[in-house]
Scaffold this motif. Structure first.
Motif, PDB file in Angstrom:
ATOM      1  N   ARG A   1      -3.287   0.556  -3.624  1.00  0.00           N
ATOM      2  CA  ARG A   1      -2.365  -0.568  -3.821  1.00  0.00           C
ATOM      3  C   ARG A   1      -1.271  -0.222  -4.822  1.00  0.00           C
ATOM      4  NH1 ARG A   1      -6.998  -5.096  -4.656  1.00  0.00           N
ATOM      5  NH2 ARG A   1      -7.938  -3.270  -5.654  1.00  0.00           N
ATOM      6  N   THR A   2      -0.060  -0.704  -4.541  1.00  0.00           N
ATOM      7  CA  THR A   2       1.048  -0.656  -5.491  1.00  0.00           C
ATOM      8  C   THR A   2       1.472  -2.085  -5.793  1.00  0.00           C
ATOM      9  OG1 THR A   2       2.800  -0.610  -3.824  1.00  0.00           O
ATOM     10  CG2 THR A   2       1.853   1.503  -4.482  1.00  0.00           C
ATOM     11  N   VAL A   3       1.992  -2.301  -6.996  1.00  0.00           N
ATOM     12  CA  VAL A   3       2.425  -3.636  -7.394  1.00  0.00           C
ATOM     13  C   VAL A   3       3.728  -3.550  -8.179  1.00  0.00           C
ATOM     14  CG1 VAL A   3       0.090  -4.611  -7.478  1.00  0.00           C
ATOM     15  CG2 VAL A   3       1.063  -3.552  -9.535  1.00  0.00           C
ATOM     16  N   SER A   4       4.502  -4.623  -8.098  1.00  0.00           N
ATOM     17  CA  SER A   4       5.646  -4.798  -8.989  1.00  0.00           C
ATOM     18  C   SER A   4       5.194  -5.686 -10.130  1.00  0.00           C
ATOM     19  CB  SER A   4       6.811  -5.459  -8.244  1.00  0.00           C
ATOM     20  OG  SER A   4       7.418  -4.567  -7.355  1.00  0.00           O
TER      21      SER A   4
ATOM     22  N   SER B   1      -4.106  12.438  -8.194  1.00  0.00           N
ATOM     23  CA  SER B   1      -5.210  11.874  -7.427  1.00  0.00           C
ATOM     24  C   SER B   1      -5.288  10.377  -7.702  1.00  0.00           C
ATOM     25  CB  SER B   1      -6.527  12.549  -7.816  1.00  0.00           C
ATOM     26  OG  SER B   1      -7.610  11.952  -7.128  1.00  0.00           O
ATOM     27  N   PHE B   2      -5.062   9.563  -6.665  1.00  0.00           N
ATOM     28  CA  PHE B   2      -5.122   8.112  -6.790  1.00  0.00           C
ATOM     29  C   PHE B   2      -6.333   7.587  -6.042  1.00  0.00           C
ATOM     30  CE2 PHE B   2      -0.546   9.043  -7.181  1.00  0.00           C
ATOM     31  CZ  PHE B   2      -0.289   8.421  -8.391  1.00  0.00           C
TER      32      PHE B   2
ATOM     33  N   PHE C   1       0.838  -1.199   0.000  1.00  0.00           N
ATOM     34  CA  PHE C   1       0.000   0.000   0.000  1.00  0.00           C
ATOM     35  C   PHE C   1       0.875   1.253   0.000  1.00  0.00           C
ATOM     36  CE2 PHE C   1      -2.513  -3.260   2.187  1.00  0.00           C
ATOM     37  CZ  PHE C   1      -3.675  -3.232   1.441  1.00  0.00           C
ATOM     38  N   PHE C   2       0.304   2.368  -0.410  1.00  0.00           N
ATOM     39  CA  PHE C   2       1.007   3.647  -0.361  1.00  0.00           C
ATOM     40  C   PHE C   2       0.010   4.743  -0.008  1.00  0.00           C
ATOM     41  CE2 PHE C   2      -1.135   4.151  -4.263  1.00  0.00           C
ATOM     42  CZ  PHE C   2      -0.983   5.445  -4.742  1.00  0.00           C
ATOM     43  N   GLY C   3       0.550   5.913   0.315  1.00  0.00           N
ATOM     44  CA  GLY C   3      -0.309   7.051   0.635  1.00  0.00           C
ATOM     45  C   GLY C   3      -0.838   7.704  -0.622  1.00  0.00           C
ATOM     46  N   THR C   4      -2.141   7.630  -0.852  1.00  0.00           N
ATOM     47  CA  THR C   4      -2.725   8.130  -2.099  1.00  0.00           C
ATOM     48  C   THR C   4      -2.652   9.644  -2.215  1.00  0.00           C
ATOM     49  OG1 THR C   4      -4.898   8.133  -1.044  1.00  0.00           O
ATOM     50  CG2 THR C   4      -4.290   6.165  -2.308  1.00  0.00           C
ATOM     51  N   THR C   5      -2.370  10.338  -1.116  1.00  0.00           N
ATOM     52  CA  THR C   5      -2.308  11.809  -1.150  1.00  0.00           C
ATOM     53  C   THR C   5      -0.880  12.322  -0.979  1.00  0.00           C
ATOM     54  OG1 THR C   5      -2.733  11.939   1.240  1.00  0.00           O
ATOM     55  CG2 THR C   5      -4.648  11.997  -0.239  1.00  0.00           C
ATOM     56  N   ASP C   6       0.117  11.432  -1.103  1.00  0.00           N
ATOM     57  CA  ASP C   6       1.497  11.855  -0.894  1.00  0.00           C
ATOM     58  C   ASP C   6       1.978  12.821  -1.972  1.00  0.00           C
ATOM     59  OD1 ASP C   6       1.639  10.339   1.359  1.00  0.00           O
ATOM     60  OD2 ASP C   6       2.763   8.678   0.468  1.00  0.00           O
ATOM     61  N   ILE C   7       1.419  12.714  -3.183  1.00  0.00           N
ATOM     62  CA  ILE C   7       1.771  13.639  -4.267  1.00  0.00           C
ATOM     63  C   ILE C   7       0.568  14.556  -4.498  1.00  0.00           C
ATOM     64  CG2 ILE C   7       2.400  13.845  -6.696  1.00  0.00           C
ATOM     65  CD1 ILE C   7       3.797  11.204  -6.513  1.00  0.00           C
ATOM     66  N   PRO C   8       0.670  15.817  -4.142  1.00  0.00           N
ATOM     67  CA  PRO C   8      -0.510  16.691  -4.139  1.00  0.00           C
ATOM     68  C   PRO C   8      -1.137  16.907  -5.505  1.00  0.00           C
ATOM     69  CG  PRO C   8       1.504  17.951  -3.752  1.00  0.00           C
ATOM     70  CD  PRO C   8       1.874  16.514  -3.671  1.00  0.00           C
TER      71      PRO C   8
END
Length: 797
Positions: free
Chosen positions: A779-782, A774-775, A764-771
């Motif tokens: 979920r993140t995947v390789s 908008s995500f 998982f990642f922070g969906t608001t980390d990049i202002p």
């Protein structure tokens, strides 16, 4: 130092073989299955050249004596040089994924040269901060790095490997062997004769080459292998350059054999890592913040010998020196933000010492850099005796090993600006000197001393029953010296006695049963000890902070199963077209780990900590079948791995979107999960199926291929199993070769024929980390590589 590696250069039928019941026509052969202790005796003097195990033109001899298949009280996984060569993989780890039961690759880094190897839910990874559960030995040298027990598979020349053995239930292999040990036996001039050159090119700008030469004369032998490769990568910013070599100079007399070896490597990688699912669904080559680059350099030297001072006695010894250096940089989002003053504020809104140049008008980011310089010196002495006891065959082993490692670790963080077009970070030249320990520059010396004393005895009580018992005492001393403060200073000592007992019984001449019990332990690494405080998290592979003590991991393993051998044509007249032999095995295993160590994320973006996670358990079944004759070689194997938590534990997972609602009910911190007993561990697929075949259509033309199927893996950070599993996937690879002349071969490869894009790892990642983005999906995947086409040529003499 630049290594003197100048040589550079830049298919499949799926078959599933159904086996039959074992009979009593031929005895189960005493096949050499690999080292039973860290040091392994050299190969015997050849009576006549045997066919090459890697390519036409060379010759090889039988491997050294070791416990026979019928007498080993655990599952046996052996991969020969020929099987590695048939996969045409440049790295041994990916060759093992294709053919070895229970082994798979988690593509955490997004670079094929930096695989994370998983066996039965335990990993050997190059990613610093990954808890390591496998020990890896190369010619008796434990090559888990001193700093974090990581394993850098990119440093090992695959063409120089004589064979691999995956040893389970054997504590003699010391620290980290809680899931097993991967034993790599390298070639030398006595075991390989001839010359081979192999060059290949293909998709993603891949160009690679390999050369090996083995010569023996008048009791002396020389072997050298060179490998080089480069490509542009299958994801953005993921190109690589690999250069590595291995050399062996040996002398053999009537009662002694001595070898001096040298291994050099210098490799560079562009690393992609997991990316948001929203991005990769649009463009599978997407990355989430860059640069992410790694440079590895290795120089390793060793001297080893085997001496026979008297009949039935053998003395083995090894001395080695290993120098490993790594430079890593990683562009990341940051919690620093403009708060209306002259300086930036942290995630809590408190002012820091970092200047605010832009007043919130541009998106901020950071470039984290680490420098790791590790040196290890050590040795092993081992005595073996094969005298009979009470008239029965017996093999006794006694040994002692010592490794001393010292590491200089530096880390810093540079403030930067995030480019909105490709998510790359441009540094501003300002090094973060904020007083909080989790982001301050770090300069640390670490020393670790590992002592092991071990003994093993194998006694054939009857012609059918063989008993095995062993024990190892492990002592680990870890010292940390902080150059900037005293927060990291400290000494930690861990000791444990690891016993094992087992037995095998020949039910019939071609059917045997086995069972064993063993204990093993893993001491926390210097990296883990320096980053164990949830209140002061660190960038896992970058920064260290003051810590509470971690307890060592102690694992108990039980294994039991059957194995056998038969000829299909001996039972079914209709199977006369299968004149070869079937080797098979089927077993069950269970490893229970107490005080398991896991890395978990913290509320600070990109940072985390290590924690003891109570009791965990990995259990399952493992089966393998292999058929071979003069024209056809086929295999199928399946592993079921059920990995679960066995105690209630609180684990950090701040980016899991369910965490806040659940925690209000459970009464635990808002960034953590309350994991209940029975929950499945993350990133451990439940099902692993592999099959492959190689067939000689004519004496010159061969075709073949392999299939790998993986299913039921949970995302990291979803230890409560609320988000379901990653999509199952299957990759099919095809190959074909044609022997134009006795000394010249051409071949073609198609990797991932169906163009499947496997998602082998996710979190998982922070969906608001990049202002400015908008995500919707947290979920993140390789994501793995697409279809690839390659062509090559091989010359042998």
């Amino acid at each position: 130092m630049r290594n003197p590696i100048a040589f550079r250069a830049g298919v499949s039928l799926l078959a599933i073989l159904a086996g039959g019941a074992a009979g009593a026509q031929e005895a189960l052969p005493d096949i050499d299955v690999g080292a039973a202790a860290p040091l392994r005796a050299p190969a015997p003097r050849p009576l006549a050249p045997a066919p090459s195990t890697s390519a036409p033109g060379g010759t090889a001899v039988s491997a050294a004596p070791a416990p026979a298949l019928s007498k080993t009280p655990a599952m046996v996984n052996v991969t020969t040089a020929r099987e590695i060569a048939e996969t045409h993989e440049f790295d041994v780890a990916r060759a093992l994924e294709r053919v070895a039961p229970g082994v798979l690759i988690e593509d955490v880094t997004g670079n094929p040269f930096q695989p994370q190897v998983d066996f039965r839910g335990f990993v050997a990874s190059p990613v610093a901060g990954t808890p390591i559960g496998l020990a890896v030995y190369q010619n008796g040298i434990r090559i888990n790095e001193a700093w974090g027990d990581t394993v850098n598979w990119d440093l090992i020349p695959s063409v120089a490997i004589d064979r691999t053995s995956i040893v389970t239930g054997n504590p003699l292999f010391g620290l980290n062997a809680i899931g097993g040990a991967v034993v790599l036996d390298m070639k030398n001039g006595f075991t390989y004769h001839g010359f081979e050159a192999d060059a290949r090119g293909g998709s993603f700008g891949r160009r690679q080459g390999a050369m090996q030469l083995g010569v023996e004369k008048d009791g002396f032998a020389t072997y050298v292998a060179l490998e080089a490769a480069g490509d542009n990568g299958y994801r953005k910013f993921s190109g690589s350059q690999i250069e590595r070599m291995y050399g062996d100079l040996g002398w053999r007399g009537d009662s002694a054999e001595i070898h001096a070896t040298m291994q050099l490597a210098q490799n560079r990688f562009g690393v992609s890592g997991p990316a948001p699912l929203d991005l990769v669904s649009i463009d599978p080559s997407s990355v989430y913040t860059t640069p992410q680059t790694t440079k590895n350099t290795l120089s390793q030297f060793s001297v080893n010998g085997a001496f026979t001072p008297a009949p039935n006695w053998r003395i083995l010894a090894d001395l080695h020196y290993r120098a490993f250096d790594q430079v890593h940089q990683d562009g990341n989002t940051t919690n620093f933000a403009s708060c209306g003053g002259a300086t930036l504020c942290d995630q809590n809104g408190d002012p820091t010492v970092m200047p605010d140049f832009f007043g919130g008008s541009v998106p901020l980011a950071v470039i984290d850099r680490t420098w790791t310089s590790s040196r290890t010196v050590g040795g092993t002495a081992q005595i073996e005796n094969s005298e009979k006891i009470f008239g029965r065959p017996n093999t006794a082993t006694l040994g002692v090993s010592y490794d001393h490692g010292w590491t200089l670790f530096n880390a810093s963080e540079e403030l930067g600006v995030l480019n909105p077009y490709d998510l790359s970070v441009a540094g501003l030249g300002i090094i973060n000197t904020a007083p909080s320990a989790d982001v301050s520059p770090v300069k640390l010396n670490a020393e670790n001393s590992y002592l092991g004393v071990y003994a093993r005895d194998q006694l054939e009580l009857t012609d059918q029953l063989t008993a095995t018992a062993g024990v190892r005492f492990n002592y680990a001393l870890i010292n940390l010296y902080d150059h900037f403060s005293n927060q990291l200073n400290g000494d930690s000592i861990y000791t444990h006695v690891n016993p094992m007992v087992g037995a095998t019984y020949k039910i019939t001449p071609d059917l045997a049963a086995y069972a064993s019990y063993s204990e093993s332990n893993r001491a926390p690494t210097p990296l883990e000890l320096g980053c164990a405080n949830p209140n002061q998290p660190c960038l896992i592979d970058n920064f260290l902070v003051s810590d509470p003590p971690l307890q060592q991991v102690v694992a108990h393993t039980i294994e039991s199963g059957l194995r056998g051998d038969f000829k299909p044509s001996s039972y079914l007249p209709a199977a006369a077209w299968l004149p070869g032999r079937v080797d098979w095995s089927a077993g069950v295993f269970r490893t229970t780990s107490f005080n398991d160590i896991l890395s978990v994320p913290s509320v600070v973006t990109g940072q985390g900590y290590f924690t003891n996670a109570g009791t965990t358990q990995r259990q399952g079944i493992e089966t393998q079948w292999r058929y071979t004759d003069e024209k056809l070689s086929a295999y199928i194997n399946y592993t079921l791995t059920d990995a679960t938590f066995r105690s209630m534990v609180e684990l950090g997972s701040p980016n899991n979107p369910l965490v806040v609602g659940l925690n209000a009910f459970a009464g635990i911190p808002a960034s953590s999960l309350l994991v209940m007993p029975g929950s499945h561990m993350a990133s451990v697929p439940k099902h692993r199926l592999k099959a492959g075949v190689d067939y000689a259509l004519t004496n010159e033309w061969k075709i073949g291929g392999d299939l790998v199927f993986v299913a039921n893996s949970y995302l990291r950070g979803d230890e409560i199993n609320a988000f379901g599993v990653l999509p199952s996937y299957a990759t099919l690879n095809l190959r074909s070769s044609y022997q134009v002349t006795k000394n010249f071969q051409v071949y073609g490869l198609i990797d991932n024929v169906t163009n499947t894009r496997p998602q082998s790892f996710g979190t998982f990642f922070g969906t608001t980390d990049i202002p400015f983005l908008s995500f919707a999906n947290p979920r993140t995947v390789s994501i793995g590589p697409p279809i690839g086409f390659y062509a090559g040529a091989k010359v042998t003499f």
